[in-house]
Design a protein around this motif. Sequence first.
Motif, PDB file in Angstrom:
ATOM      1  N   TYR A  28       0.704  -1.224  -0.235  1.00 26.52           N
ATOM      2  CA  TYR A  28      -0.052   0.033   0.003  1.00 26.52           C
ATOM      3  C   TYR A  28       0.975   1.226  -0.083  1.00 26.52           C
ATOM      4  CZ  TYR A  28      -4.210   2.610   0.963  1.00 26.52           C
ATOM      5  OH  TYR A  28      -5.349   3.420   1.082  1.00 26.52           O
ATOM      6  N   ALA A  29       1.950   1.203   0.762  1.00 24.14           N
ATOM      7  CA  ALA A  29       2.904   2.310   0.769  1.00 24.14           C
ATOM      8  C   ALA A  29       3.739   2.759  -0.579  1.00 24.14           C
ATOM      9  CB  ALA A  29       3.728   2.268   1.748  1.00 24.14           C
ATOM     10  N   GLN A  30       4.337   3.666  -0.727  1.00 26.30           N
ATOM     11  CA  GLN A  30       5.181   3.977  -2.039  1.00 26.30           C
ATOM     12  C   GLN A  30       4.287   3.865  -3.236  1.00 26.30           C
ATOM     13  OE1 GLN A  30       8.454   1.447  -1.373  1.00 26.30           O
ATOM     14  NE2 GLN A  30       9.206   2.450   0.098  1.00 26.30           N
ATOM     15  N   GLU A  31       3.068   4.161  -3.223  1.00 26.70           N
ATOM     16  CA  GLU A  31       2.430   4.346  -4.539  1.00 26.70           C
ATOM     17  C   GLU A  31       1.341   5.560  -4.583  1.00 26.70           C
ATOM     18  OE1 GLU A  31      -0.225   1.138  -5.521  1.00 26.70           O
ATOM     19  OE2 GLU A  31       1.139  -0.313  -4.656  1.00 26.70           O
ATOM     20  N   ILE A  39      -2.609  14.122  -7.987  1.00 28.25           N
ATOM     21  CA  ILE A  39      -1.935  12.971  -7.870  1.00 28.25           C
ATOM     22  C   ILE A  39      -1.164  12.830  -6.273  1.00 28.25           C
ATOM     23  CG2 ILE A  39       0.200  11.350  -8.556  1.00 28.25           C
ATOM     24  CD1 ILE A  39      -0.568  13.125 -11.327  1.00 28.25           C
ATOM     25  N   LEU A  40      -1.714  11.907  -5.532  1.00 26.83           N
ATOM     26  CA  LEU A  40      -1.270  12.013  -4.015  1.00 26.83           C
ATOM     27  C   LEU A  40      -1.006  10.561  -3.768  1.00 26.83           C
ATOM     28  CD1 LEU A  40      -4.497  13.941  -2.859  1.00 26.83           C
ATOM     29  CD2 LEU A  40      -2.128  14.703  -3.251  1.00 26.83           C
ATOM     30  N   GLU A  41      -0.125  10.409  -2.588  1.00 28.20           N
ATOM     31  CA  GLU A  41       0.345   8.967  -2.049  1.00 28.20           C
ATOM     32  C   GLU A  41      -0.905   8.192  -1.648  1.00 28.20           C
ATOM     33  OE1 GLU A  41       2.997   7.146   1.079  1.00 28.20           O
ATOM     34  OE2 GLU A  41       1.716   8.819   1.894  1.00 28.20           O
ATOM     35  N   ASP A  47       1.301  14.759  -1.239  1.00 29.65           N
ATOM     36  CA  ASP A  47       1.695  14.907  -2.913  1.00 29.65           C
ATOM     37  C   ASP A  47       3.166  14.088  -2.836  1.00 29.65           C
ATOM     38  OD1 ASP A  47       3.147  16.640  -1.411  1.00 29.65           O
ATOM     39  OD2 ASP A  47       2.615  18.394  -2.973  1.00 29.65           O
ATOM     40  N   PHE A  48       3.795  13.325  -1.967  1.00 28.48           N
ATOM     41  CA  PHE A  48       4.870  12.669  -2.162  1.00 28.48           C
ATOM     42  C   PHE A  48       4.866  11.485  -1.417  1.00 28.48           C
ATOM     43  CE2 PHE A  48       4.953  14.970   1.815  1.00 28.48           C
ATOM     44  CZ  PHE A  48       5.362  14.173   2.974  1.00 28.48           C
ATOM     45  N   VAL A  49       6.047  10.560  -1.869  1.00 25.79           N
ATOM     46  CA  VAL A  49       6.064   9.260  -1.296  1.00 25.79           C
ATOM     47  C   VAL A  49       7.334   9.155  -0.572  1.00 25.79           C
ATOM     48  CG1 VAL A  49       5.849   6.757  -1.926  1.00 25.79           C
ATOM     49  CG2 VAL A  49       4.509   8.457  -3.298  1.00 25.79           C
ATOM     50  N   LYS A 122      12.519  11.073  -0.437  1.00 30.16           N
ATOM     51  CA  LYS A 122      11.290  11.587  -0.759  1.00 30.16           C
ATOM     52  C   LYS A 122      11.112  11.848  -2.568  1.00 30.16           C
ATOM     53  CE  LYS A 122       8.858  15.719   0.714  1.00 30.16           C
ATOM     54  NZ  LYS A 122       8.925  16.841   1.260  1.00 30.16           N
ATOM     55  N   TYR A 123      10.224  11.256  -3.078  1.00 29.87           N
ATOM     56  CA  TYR A 123       9.811  10.995  -4.244  1.00 29.87           C
ATOM     57  C   TYR A 123       8.514  12.199  -4.588  1.00 29.87           C
ATOM     58  CZ  TYR A 123       8.806   9.037  -8.859  1.00 29.87           C
ATOM     59  OH  TYR A 123       8.521   8.875 -10.260  1.00 29.87           O
ATOM     60  N   GLU A 124       8.741  13.257  -5.235  1.00 31.32           N
ATOM     61  CA  GLU A 124       7.542  14.266  -5.453  1.00 31.32           C
ATOM     62  C   GLU A 124       7.439  14.431  -7.121  1.00 31.32           C
ATOM     63  OE1 GLU A 124       7.837  17.834  -2.896  1.00 31.32           O
ATOM     64  OE2 GLU A 124      10.019  17.022  -2.786  1.00 31.32           O
ATOM     65  N   ILE A 125       6.193  14.541  -7.459  1.00 31.01           N
ATOM     66  CA  ILE A 125       5.985  14.670  -8.712  1.00 31.01           C
ATOM     67  C   ILE A 125       5.670  16.359  -8.523  1.00 31.01           C
ATOM     68  CG2 ILE A 125       4.084  14.462 -10.352  1.00 31.01           C
ATOM     69  CD1 ILE A 125       3.342  11.703  -8.895  1.00 31.01           C
TER      70      ILE A 125
END
Length: 186
Positions: A28-31, A39-41, A47-49, A122-125
Amino acid sequence: RSALFPYTTLFRSKILLLCSIIVSSITYAQEFEITQTGILEKGSNKDFVIIKSEGKSAKELYNSTVKHIGKNNGKVLEDEKYEHIKWQTYIPKITYVEELLTKNYIDGYITIQVSFKDNRAKYEIIAADFKCPNNGKKLVIRSTGMTDTSYFIYRRNGTLVETKAKSDIEEYFKKDIKSILEQDNW
């Protein structure tokens, strides 16, 4: 044996329950998921993972991300070594929208930033634009009104319209994060 049997069965069921909870929380995490607001976790309003990787330094995480960008022909926009990196990528035919029995393919233009700390990133779009090269229309998350000529994933009233596009874009980000995690030294 019969005296221990109820306890053994109970213990096994508790272990199975614990394992299923752990597996579901990991998957469930990291998606990301596309909601009406953006576009949200998945499962949160962030708004990041956060990508967790125990035992890896910020430098190792950075190097893995640089390899990932190179494999995907990303164009680096900012690079503060071992602190963060921002890149832009082009994804041809990320999805399509059907209109009058025709598939109108949508290309993705995405800007991503990853910031690094030991054991996590921290991965952000930063930006995501989706355009149809055949007719110039954009694919947007939510319609802005009656005169909106774009394709949209959600109608203004919140009704999900383009389930395939939603699923395809979510799957792209899931694979992108997984690709970073699968680098040699991650």
